[in-house]
Design a protein around this motif. Structure first.
Motif, mmCIF file in Angstrom:
data_model
loop_
_atom_site.group_PDB
_atom_site.id
_atom_site.type_symbol
_atom_site.label_atom_id
_atom_site.label_comp_id
_atom_site.label_asym_id
_atom_site.label_seq_id
_atom_site.Cartn_x
_atom_site.Cartn_y
_atom_site.Cartn_z
ATOM 1 N N ALA A 174 15.233 -21.871 22.720
ATOM 2 C CA ALA A 174 16.599 -21.352 22.637
ATOM 3 C C ALA A 174 17.498 -22.434 22.068
ATOM 4 O O ALA A 174 17.592 -23.513 22.637
ATOM 5 N N MET A 175 18.157 -22.119 20.951
ATOM 6 C CA MET A 175 18.976 -23.127 20.276
ATOM 7 C C MET A 175 20.474 -22.955 20.513
ATOM 8 O O MET A 175 21.284 -23.521 19.797
ATOM 9 N N LEU A 176 20.812 -22.182 21.527
ATOM 10 C CA LEU A 176 22.212 -22.041 21.943
ATOM 11 C C LEU A 176 22.264 -21.911 23.455
ATOM 12 O O LEU A 176 21.412 -21.241 24.054
ATOM 13 N N PRO A 177 23.272 -22.515 24.098
ATOM 14 C CA PRO A 177 23.380 -22.413 25.559
ATOM 15 C C PRO A 177 23.456 -20.974 26.061
ATOM 16 O O PRO A 177 22.893 -20.658 27.110
ATOM 17 N N SER A 178 24.138 -20.103 25.323
ATOM 18 C CA SER A 178 24.250 -18.709 25.772
ATOM 19 C C SER A 178 22.888 -18.030 25.806
ATOM 20 O O SER A 178 22.604 -17.225 26.703
ATOM 21 N N HIS A 179 22.031 -18.355 24.842
ATOM 22 C CA HIS A 179 20.675 -17.795 24.849
ATOM 23 C C HIS A 179 19.873 -18.352 26.022
ATOM 24 O O HIS A 179 19.139 -17.623 26.694
ATOM 25 N N THR A 180 19.997 -19.654 26.255
ATOM 26 C CA THR A 180 19.284 -20.277 27.376
ATOM 27 C C THR A 180 19.683 -19.617 28.689
ATOM 28 O O THR A 180 18.828 -19.241 29.501
ATOM 29 N N GLU A 181 20.983 -19.469 28.906
ATOM 30 C CA GLU A 181 21.476 -18.901 30.168
ATOM 31 C C GLU A 181 21.044 -17.445 30.323
ATOM 32 O O GLU A 181 20.729 -16.995 31.429
ATOM 33 N N THR A 182 21.014 -16.714 29.222
ATOM 34 C CA THR A 182 20.577 -15.315 29.278
ATOM 35 C C THR A 182 19.108 -15.210 29.653
ATOM 36 O O THR A 182 18.725 -14.398 30.504
ATOM 37 N N HIS B 100 9.440 -19.466 30.563
ATOM 38 C CA HIS B 100 8.871 -19.331 29.219
ATOM 39 C C HIS B 100 9.562 -20.243 28.209
ATOM 40 O O HIS B 100 9.135 -20.325 27.060
ATOM 41 N N LEU B 101 10.627 -20.894 28.625
ATOM 42 C CA LEU B 101 11.335 -21.806 27.730
ATOM 43 C C LEU B 101 10.556 -23.113 27.582
ATOM 44 O O LEU B 101 10.277 -23.795 28.565
ATOM 45 N N VAL B 102 10.232 -23.465 26.338
ATOM 46 C CA VAL B 102 9.523 -24.722 26.078
ATOM 47 C C VAL B 102 10.419 -25.716 25.358
ATOM 48 O O VAL B 102 10.059 -26.886 25.205
ATOM 49 N N GLY B 103 11.599 -25.263 24.913
ATOM 50 C CA GLY B 103 12.543 -26.136 24.245
ATOM 51 C C GLY B 103 13.925 -25.499 24.242
ATOM 52 O O GLY B 103 14.044 -24.277 24.171
ATOM 53 N N ILE B 104 14.961 -26.345 24.342
ATOM 54 C CA ILE B 104 16.333 -25.858 24.322
ATOM 55 C C ILE B 104 17.201 -26.812 23.513
ATOM 56 O O ILE B 104 16.805 -27.951 23.251
ATOM 57 N N ASP B 105 18.387 -26.347 23.122
ATOM 58 C CA ASP B 105 19.300 -27.206 22.379
ATOM 59 C C ASP B 105 19.922 -28.244 23.324
ATOM 60 O O ASP B 105 19.892 -28.082 24.540
ATOM 61 N N VAL C 133 15.819 -30.267 21.812
ATOM 62 C CA VAL C 133 15.354 -30.351 20.414
ATOM 63 C C VAL C 133 16.528 -30.295 19.428
ATOM 64 O O VAL C 133 16.483 -29.612 18.410
ATOM 65 N N GLY C 134 17.579 -31.042 19.746
ATOM 66 C CA GLY C 134 18.726 -31.093 18.848
ATOM 67 C C GLY C 134 19.681 -29.943 19.079
ATOM 68 O O GLY C 134 19.751 -29.368 20.161
ATOM 69 N N SER C 135 20.420 -29.579 18.025
ATOM 70 C CA SER C 135 21.386 -28.489 18.108
ATOM 71 C C SER C 135 21.254 -27.600 16.886
ATOM 72 O O SER C 135 20.467 -27.895 15.975
ATOM 73 N N GLY C 136 22.040 -26.543 16.852
ATOM 74 C CA GLY C 136 21.973 -25.638 15.712
ATOM 75 C C GLY C 136 22.313 -26.318 14.404
ATOM 76 O O GLY C 136 21.732 -26.007 13.366
ATOM 77 N N GLU D 118 12.166 -20.471 9.609
ATOM 78 C CA GLU D 118 11.352 -19.418 8.996
ATOM 79 C C GLU D 118 10.406 -20.006 7.964
ATOM 80 O O GLU D 118 9.234 -19.620 7.878
ATOM 81 N N LYS D 119 10.910 -20.972 7.194
ATOM 82 C CA LYS D 119 10.050 -21.634 6.203
ATOM 83 C C LYS D 119 8.920 -22.406 6.869
ATOM 84 O O LYS D 119 7.857 -22.617 6.271
ATOM 85 N N ALA D 120 9.158 -22.825 8.118
ATOM 86 C CA ALA D 120 8.125 -23.553 8.864
ATOM 87 C C ALA D 120 7.110 -22.609 9.499
ATOM 88 O O ALA D 120 6.192 -23.051 10.187
ATOM 89 N N GLY D 121 7.280 -21.308 9.268
ATOM 90 C CA GLY D 121 6.316 -20.327 9.753
ATOM 91 C C GLY D 121 6.594 -19.792 11.141
ATOM 92 O O GLY D 121 5.711 -19.173 11.749
ATOM 93 N N LEU D 122 7.807 -20.006 11.669
ATOM 94 C CA LEU D 122 8.126 -19.553 13.015
ATOM 95 C C LEU D 122 8.839 -18.205 13.002
ATOM 96 O O LEU D 122 9.493 -17.841 12.025
ATOM 97 N N THR D 123 8.711 -17.483 14.104
ATOM 98 C CA THR D 123 9.420 -16.219 14.270
ATOM 99 C C THR D 123 10.788 -16.531 14.871
ATOM 100 O O THR D 123 10.889 -17.074 15.969
ATOM 101 N N VAL D 124 11.841 -16.191 14.132
ATOM 102 C CA VAL D 124 13.195 -16.578 14.517
ATOM 103 C C VAL D 124 14.113 -15.364 14.539
ATOM 104 O O VAL D 124 14.140 -14.578 13.593
ATOM 105 N N TYR D 125 14.858 -15.237 15.643
ATOM 106 C CA TYR D 125 15.915 -14.234 15.719
ATOM 107 C C TYR D 125 17.238 -14.970 15.621
ATOM 108 O O TYR D 125 17.541 -15.843 16.437
ATOM 109 N N GLY D 126 18.040 -14.644 14.605
ATOM 110 C CA GLY D 126 19.327 -15.296 14.412
ATOM 111 C C GLY D 126 20.464 -14.372 14.818
ATOM 112 O O GLY D 126 20.703 -13.360 14.156
ATOM 113 N N GLY D 127 21.150 -14.722 15.887
ATOM 114 C CA GLY D 127 22.261 -13.868 16.298
ATOM 115 C C GLY D 127 22.899 -14.306 17.596
ATOM 116 O O GLY D 127 22.206 -14.719 18.530
#
Length: 289
Positions: free
Chosen positions: A45-53, A62-67, A83-86, A117-126
């Motif tokens: 999760a690369m945003l706090p709101s996603h992490t909290e949700t 199931h979280l293995v990494g967060i911003d 793992v950094g920020s957005g 996405e270029k790195a081959g990962l499944t990403v939901y942006g929103g």
């Protein structure tokens, strides 16, 4: 059959009916079609709101990494690699975690979704920008991670808590208010989720809606509007700005700086929305509390 047994059966039936069917394809806020072949077990999760949700939906394990800004709840977030920020992601670290789903920001300026996405990962942006989108995003994330019943319960309880706060300030006169996102001039427009919270808390936002959800405005606009309350600013800093000593909020000592934890709740469109509303309502109408 006992009432308890019937209730259990109904709950089981509802859970089965709402179980996510995979493969699942959804469209994110960038207009991309995102497909999950199975329930994600390794999530970044690369945003706090996603992490909290995710934590509120019961999949914090199931979280293995967060911003790096994700800090709530600490008993969960303190144990998860950052793992950094957005805007400054550690792409190598994210890829090394081998996530089967990354939840990211849709902001084009961060370009995070494209890089992952270029790195081959499944990403939901929103992310949620408006009040109603908060509930939509909780529902979408619940579907992505196979927790639709939990998402429905979360939305229901969140709306109940929000209604309780609104009832406390119902009928109170509207108070003109300026909400400062940061000292450089960014603020919250009436149609943003913060703007909606201000309205529900009994406030009247001095920022015109046509400027957008989170516009950068000129200081003169605030001076001319002379709001009765200013939120998320330090009184001593505001008083030093040219012309701001004439603003009603400054003259009457109604410039408020919430605590860091309150600011986190106010700035994150997620499960703590009712907490944010209560903070604003107490500042605008302390007599009702």
């Amino acid at each position: 059959m006992s009432i308890r047994t019937l209730t259990a059966l109904l709950a089981l039936s509802l859970g089965s009916a709402l179980a996510t069917q995979y493969p699942l394809t959804v469209t994110d806020d960038l207009g991309r079609r995102v497909t999950l072949n199975s329930e994600p077990k390794r999530i970044v999760a690369m945003l706090p709101s996603h992490t909290e949700t995710l934590v509120a939906l019961g999949v914090g394990n199931h979280l293995v990494g967060i911003d790096r800004f994700s800090n709530y709840p600490r008993e969960v977030t303190d144990k998860i690699p950052k793992v950094g920020s957005g805007f400054q992601p550690n792409i190598e670290a994210i890829v090394a975690l081998k996530p089967d789903l990354v939840l990211a920001d849709e902001s084009a300026s961060s370009r995070l979704t494209e890089k992952l996405e270029k790195a081959g990962l499944t990403v939901y942006g929103g992310t949620a920008q408006t009040y109603n989108e908060v509930f939509e995003k909780i529902s979408t994330i619940g579907k992505l991670v196979n927790r639709e019943p939990q998402a429905l319960n979360l939305i229901t309880s969140l709306r109940r808590d929000l209604n309780e706060v609104q009832n406390l300030v119902r009928g109170a006169p509207k108070v003109s208010v300026y909400y400062e996102v940061d000292p450089s001039g960014y603020t919250a427009g009436p149609n943003s989720f913060i703007g909606s919270l201000l309205d529900k808390a009994g406030g009247r936002n001095v920022i015109p809606a046509n400027l957008g959800d989170f516009p950068k405005i000129s200081p003169e606009l605030v001076v001319s509007a002379s709001p009765s309350v200013i939120i998320n600013a330090k009184a001593e800093d505001v008083a030093k700005r040219p012309g701001w000593n004439t603003i009603a909020a400054v003259k009457n000592g109604k410039v408020y700086q919430p605590t860091s934890e309150e600011i986190d709740a106010l700035s994150r469109p997620g499960p703590r929305l009712a907490v944010a509303l209560r903070v604003l309502a107490k500042l605008l109408h302390p007599e009702r509390f």
